[in-house]
Design an enzyme around this catalytic site. Structure first.
Site, short mmCIF file in Angstrom:
data_model
loop_
_atom_site.label_atom_id
_atom_site.label_comp_id
_atom_site.label_asym_id
_atom_site.label_seq_id
_atom_site.Cartn_x
_atom_site.Cartn_y
_atom_site.Cartn_z
N ARG A 179 0.77 -1.18 0.07
CA ARG A 179 0.00 -0.06 0.28
C ARG A 179 0.88 1.29 -0.08
O ARG A 179 0.71 2.25 -0.65
CB ARG A 179 -1.05 -0.04 1.20
CG ARG A 179 -2.08 -1.05 1.09
CD ARG A 179 -3.06 -0.81 2.12
NE ARG A 179 -2.64 -1.42 3.57
CZ ARG A 179 -3.11 -2.64 3.73
NH1 ARG A 179 -4.05 -3.49 3.19
NH2 ARG A 179 -2.74 -3.02 5.17
N PHE A 235 -11.33 -3.59 -5.85
CA PHE A 235 -11.53 -4.59 -4.58
C PHE A 235 -10.96 -3.78 -3.61
O PHE A 235 -9.94 -4.26 -2.91
CB PHE A 235 -10.83 -5.73 -5.11
CG PHE A 235 -11.08 -6.60 -6.33
CD1 PHE A 235 -12.16 -7.45 -6.40
CD2 PHE A 235 -10.28 -6.33 -7.30
CE1 PHE A 235 -12.51 -8.04 -7.71
CE2 PHE A 235 -10.75 -6.91 -8.57
CZ PHE A 235 -11.85 -7.76 -8.64
N ASP A 251 -15.96 -1.81 -4.55
CA ASP A 251 -16.07 -2.88 -4.10
C ASP A 251 -17.62 -3.45 -4.11
O ASP A 251 -18.38 -2.38 -4.12
CB ASP A 251 -15.52 -2.83 -2.65
CG ASP A 251 -15.28 -4.29 -1.84
OD1 ASP A 251 -14.01 -4.60 -1.77
OD2 ASP A 251 -16.20 -5.17 -1.67
N SER A 252 -17.79 -4.63 -4.20
CA SER A 252 -19.19 -5.13 -4.20
C SER A 252 -19.96 -5.17 -3.01
O SER A 252 -21.08 -5.38 -2.80
CB SER A 252 -19.20 -6.49 -4.88
OG SER A 252 -18.27 -7.48 -4.30
N ASN A 312 -19.66 -4.64 -9.29
CA ASN A 312 -18.98 -5.67 -9.27
C ASN A 312 -17.81 -5.41 -10.50
O ASN A 312 -17.94 -4.43 -11.52
CB ASN A 312 -19.79 -6.77 -10.17
CG ASN A 312 -19.05 -7.84 -10.73
OD1 ASN A 312 -17.82 -8.01 -10.85
ND2 ASN A 312 -19.56 -9.14 -10.93
N ASP A 371 -6.69 -5.75 -6.77
CA ASP A 371 -6.37 -6.70 -5.44
C ASP A 371 -7.39 -7.64 -5.12
O ASP A 371 -8.02 -7.49 -4.14
CB ASP A 371 -5.98 -5.85 -4.24
CG ASP A 371 -5.38 -6.71 -3.19
OD1 ASP A 371 -5.14 -7.99 -3.53
OD2 ASP A 371 -5.39 -6.32 -1.97
N CYS A 398 -3.93 -13.37 -4.75
CA CYS A 398 -3.58 -14.14 -3.37
C CYS A 398 -4.04 -15.58 -3.57
O CYS A 398 -4.17 -16.03 -2.28
CB CYS A 398 -4.28 -13.13 -2.22
SG CYS A 398 -5.95 -13.31 -2.38
N1 SAH Z 1 -7.24 -4.28 -1.48
C1 SAH Z 1 -7.83 -4.54 0.05
C2 SAH Z 1 -8.24 -6.01 0.00
C3 SAH Z 1 -9.01 -6.52 -0.99
S1 SAH Z 1 -9.90 -8.01 -0.14
C4 SAH Z 1 -6.83 -3.83 0.99
O1 SAH Z 1 -5.91 -3.36 1.01
O2 SAH Z 1 -7.41 -3.85 2.38
C5 SAH Z 1 -10.96 -8.16 -1.54
C6 SAH Z 1 -12.25 -7.42 -1.71
O3 SAH Z 1 -12.89 -7.47 -3.05
C7 SAH Z 1 -13.27 -7.51 -0.78
O4 SAH Z 1 -13.58 -6.49 -0.06
C8 SAH Z 1 -14.54 -8.18 -1.53
O5 SAH Z 1 -15.84 -7.52 -1.05
C9 SAH Z 1 -14.25 -7.60 -3.03
N2 SAH Z 1 -14.87 -8.29 -3.92
C10 SAH Z 1 -15.05 -9.50 -4.20
N3 SAH Z 1 -15.42 -9.88 -5.42
C11 SAH Z 1 -15.58 -8.71 -5.92
C12 SAH Z 1 -16.20 -8.15 -7.44
N4 SAH Z 1 -16.44 -8.99 -8.19
N5 SAH Z 1 -16.37 -6.94 -7.51
C13 SAH Z 1 -15.96 -6.08 -6.57
N6 SAH Z 1 -15.54 -6.26 -5.48
C14 SAH Z 1 -15.37 -7.63 -5.01
#
Ligand code: SAH
Length: 399
Positions: free
Chosen positions: A218, A234, A256-257, A285, A303, A343
């Site tokens: 980050r 995400f 984020d979704s 999404n 991510d 991940c």
């Molecule tokens: N980058 C973040 C962690 C990401 S975790 C950090 O540094 O803290 C992954 C995230 O993706 C979750 O919050 C989940 O709600 C979201 N997510 C999962 N599938 C998704 C999709 N298809 N579209 C949007 N968000 C999604």
């Protein structure tokens, strides 16, 4: 605490040649490596490992119910496994963190399972609270001892236990989420990461509340966001977004979704002095958002959650990674940056590179490798234990 657990340690003999992997320090052996095991060994019991020729090899946890039947805890076959042993292990892990925790940061991983010689134990520090997670029968048997050692060494305000998830079920245990000791954590606890403020929900947030493994990334990705239009896909609670805004991004769009994640993201941006009117948080999404988007960005962060949770899902996951990387590459201005992560344990570094190379080829873009990323140094992995290196990231310059 007495030593009955180590006194009664049973014996496991490996098939010929199966000891080789142990010499490299790899901590796992699958059930197929075992020639004979004493009768009646309880799941999680401490055992002495011997080669077929009778050489003492290591001390391990044995769980006949798990695919990973043996998890090494000491490189000697006669190690005394008792309270003092775990106390020393915990102290070593905590001391190492004390040397590498960056200033202006009060949240980090203190114990990273196999990487710290404690297979199945995670301990995260959030200011003066600890979150623990036990996912193997072996560590589960030492739960009280671990909590007591943590209390003595760290004098936390409270310890919250989150023993949950698929690996725990595989080892044959129910979930346990509860205050294990001391004060209950507040609904939202404020932590500091490289000077940025974040609210964390230790009971219900993802992982143990925050993606601590991405801390250094980050910060690194933040450094290329000065005066940039940034798209954080995400975004969860806005970790990358806050760091991007703090280094002077002109506009950060967080996607984020999850409605709960987006609410927390807005709160975290606000806590650091950034308004949602300038830095919108969008519920969408990512796959649809990227496809329907016309706006171009200078920096895009991808991510996603683990797309492959098992070997069977790797091909479908690869298609998913390719799609989001391709779409993100198309939304980048010349001279832009892509920070892309996976991940998924089952998608290794080589495969991830191939996927992103293919996405860049389809997008007709040149991808310059600026930096390879992984989990931070508070998430150590034994060098020979490549399965432990789940987080892969690439910071790319895109032309
Ligand atoms: N980058 C973040 C962690 C990401 S975790 C950090 O540094 O803290 C992954 C995230 O993706 C979750 O919050 C989940 O709600 C979201 N997510 C999962 N599938 C998704 C999709 N298809 N579209 C949007 N968000 C999604």
């Amino acid at each position: 605490m007495n030593d009955t657990k180590s006194m009664t340690a049973a014996k496991v003999i490996l098939k010929p040649g199966k000891e080789r992997i142990l010499y490299q320090g790899h901590p796992w052996l699958f059930s197929g490596a075992i020639a004979t095991a004493d009768r009646g060994i309880a799941p999680g019991q401490v055992v002495r490992l011997f080669s077929h020729a009778g050489t003492g090899l290591a001390t391990a946890f044995y769980n006949p119910k798990s695919d990973i039947a043996l998890r090494v805890i000491a490189r000697e076959a006669d190690a005394e496994i008792n309270h003092a042993f775990w106390q020393r292990r915990i102290e070593a892990a905590v001391t190492r963190r004390a040397r590498m925790l960056p200033p202006d940061t009060n949240a980090c991983r203190l114990i990273n399972a196999e990487g710290d010689g404690m297979p199945g134990l995670i301990v995260d520090r959030y200011d003066d609270f600890l979150v623990t997670s036990f996912s193997t029968a072996g560590m589960e048997a030492w739960r009280e001892c671990v909590h007591s050692a943590l209390r003595t060494l760290l004098t936390p305000r409270g310890i919250y236990e989150r023993s949950e998830g698929r690996s725990r079920a595989r080892e044959g245990f129910e979930e346990r989420c509860m205050v294990a000791w001391g004060a209950a954590p507040p609904a939202m606890l404020e932590i500091i990461e490289h000077g940025a403020r974040f609210l964390v929900n230790l009971r219900e947030g993802q992982k143990t509340g925050f993606f601590l493994d991405q801390r250094e990334n980050r910060r690194l990705v933040g450094t290329v966001c000065r005066a940039a239009a940034v798209l954080n896909c995400f975004a969860y609670s806005g970790g990358f977004s806050v760091h991007a805004a703090r280094t002077g991004a002109e506009r950060v769009v967080s996607i984020d979704s999850s409605a709960a994640a987006n609410e927390l993201c807005r709160q975290n941006m606000g806590l650091n002095g950034f308004s949602s009117s300038q830095h919108p948080v969008v519920a969408a999404n990512v796959f649809d958002f990227l496809r329907d988007q016309d706006e171009l960005f200078d920096v895009i962060i991808l991510d996603p959650p683990a797309f492959a949770k098992s070997q069977k899902e790797v091909m479908a996951a690869a298609r998913g990674y390719k799609e989001i990387n391709l779409q993100a590459l198309k939304r980048l201005r010349p001279g832009g940056f892509l920070a892309t992560f996976s991940c998924s344990n089952h998608v290794d570094g080589a495969l991830f590179h191939k996927i992103v190379i293919a996405a860049a080829a389809d997008a007709g873009k040149t991808a310059q490798l600026l930096c390879e990323m992984g989990a931070g140094p508070d998430h150590p992995v034994i060098l020979a234990h490549s399965e432990g290196r789940y987080l892969k990231g690439l910071l790319l310059g895109i032309e």
